[in-house]
Design an enzyme around this catalytic site. Structure first.
Site, PDB file in Angstrom:
ATOM      1  N   CYS A   1       0.850  -1.185   0.000  1.00  0.00           N
ATOM      2  CA  CYS A   1       0.000   0.000   0.000  1.00  0.00           C
ATOM      3  C   CYS A   1       0.890   1.241   0.000  1.00  0.00           C
ATOM      4  CB  CYS A   1      -0.893  -0.007   1.238  1.00  0.00           C
ATOM      5  SG  CYS A   1      -1.903   1.480   1.425  1.00  0.00           S
ATOM      6  N   CYS A  54       0.379   3.249   3.518  1.00  0.00           N
ATOM      7  CA  CYS A  54       0.857   2.780   4.832  1.00  0.00           C
ATOM      8  C   CYS A  54       1.946   1.715   4.774  1.00  0.00           C
ATOM      9  CB  CYS A  54      -0.313   2.269   5.664  1.00  0.00           C
ATOM     10  SG  CYS A  54      -0.952   0.662   5.136  1.00  0.00           S
ATOM     11  N   CYS A  56      -7.227  -1.287   1.583  1.00  0.00           N
ATOM     12  CA  CYS A  56      -6.147  -1.781   2.437  1.00  0.00           C
ATOM     13  C   CYS A  56      -6.738  -2.039   3.815  1.00  0.00           C
ATOM     14  CB  CYS A  56      -5.038  -0.739   2.513  1.00  0.00           C
ATOM     15  SG  CYS A  56      -3.730  -1.169   3.690  1.00  0.00           S
ATOM     16  N   CYS A  68      -5.048   0.476   6.618  1.00  0.00           N
ATOM     17  CA  CYS A  68      -5.308   1.922   6.711  1.00  0.00           C
ATOM     18  C   CYS A  68      -6.616   2.356   6.053  1.00  0.00           C
ATOM     19  CB  CYS A  68      -4.148   2.722   6.131  1.00  0.00           C
ATOM     20  SG  CYS A  68      -3.978   2.646   4.339  1.00  0.00           S
ATOM     21  N   CYS A  84      -8.672  -5.605  -9.606  1.00  0.00           N
ATOM     22  CA  CYS A  84      -8.303  -4.538 -10.534  1.00  0.00           C
ATOM     23  C   CYS A  84      -7.845  -3.352  -9.684  1.00  0.00           C
ATOM     24  CB  CYS A  84      -9.524  -4.198 -11.385  1.00  0.00           C
ATOM     25  SG  CYS A  84      -9.230  -2.968 -12.641  1.00  0.00           S
TER      26      CYS A  84
END
Length: 135
Positions: A48, A51, A97, A100, A122
């Site tokens: 991510c 984070c 995510c 976060c 996607c």
């Protein structure tokens, strides 16, 4: 929803570039075929961008031809969370995510891709950061 990484909106704005902020924190979508990871074949782990949580690996990445990086499964079952998204007048499944809450993209099923899960995560390139394998 409560996340391990929580920051005030002003801090997200300060830490992310404007285009990153729009996608990760406001659920925008980057234009197809423009992201840095759409066609990459580099082996490694995709984390991510907000984070640093590890989300996907190159082993699950496949070429779907859709214009965004596609994966058939997350790195770990609890790496992402799924949420109903009705923002475009249709029901879709948003991928966030799990650490976060940042927007990553959407997941689709039943499209007939020859993958073990018949799913296509996607994901916006701008939501990810690739750490290449050293081997």
């Amino acid at each position: 929803m409560s996340y391990d990484v929580e920051k005030p909106d002003e801090q997200w704005r300060a830490e992310l570039a404007p285009d990153e902020y729009k996608v990760l924190r406001r659920a925008a979508t980057e234009m197809p075929f423009t992201g840095e990871y759409t066609d990459t074949k580099t082996r490694g782990v995709y984390s991510c961008r907000a984070c640093g949580a590890e989300l996907f690996t190159s082993a699950e990445k496949f070429d779907s031809g859709c214009g965004w990086p596609s994966f058939y499964d997350p790195k770990d079952s609890d790496a992402v969370e799924l949420a109903e998204d009705r923002s475009y007048g249709v029901v879709q499944t948003e991928v966030r995510c799990a650490r976060c809450g940042s927007h990553l993209g959407h997941v689709f099923e039943g499209e007939g891709f020859p993958t073990p899960t018949d799913q296509r995560y996607c994901i916006n390139s701008i939501s990810l950061r690739l750490t290449a394998d050293e081997s």
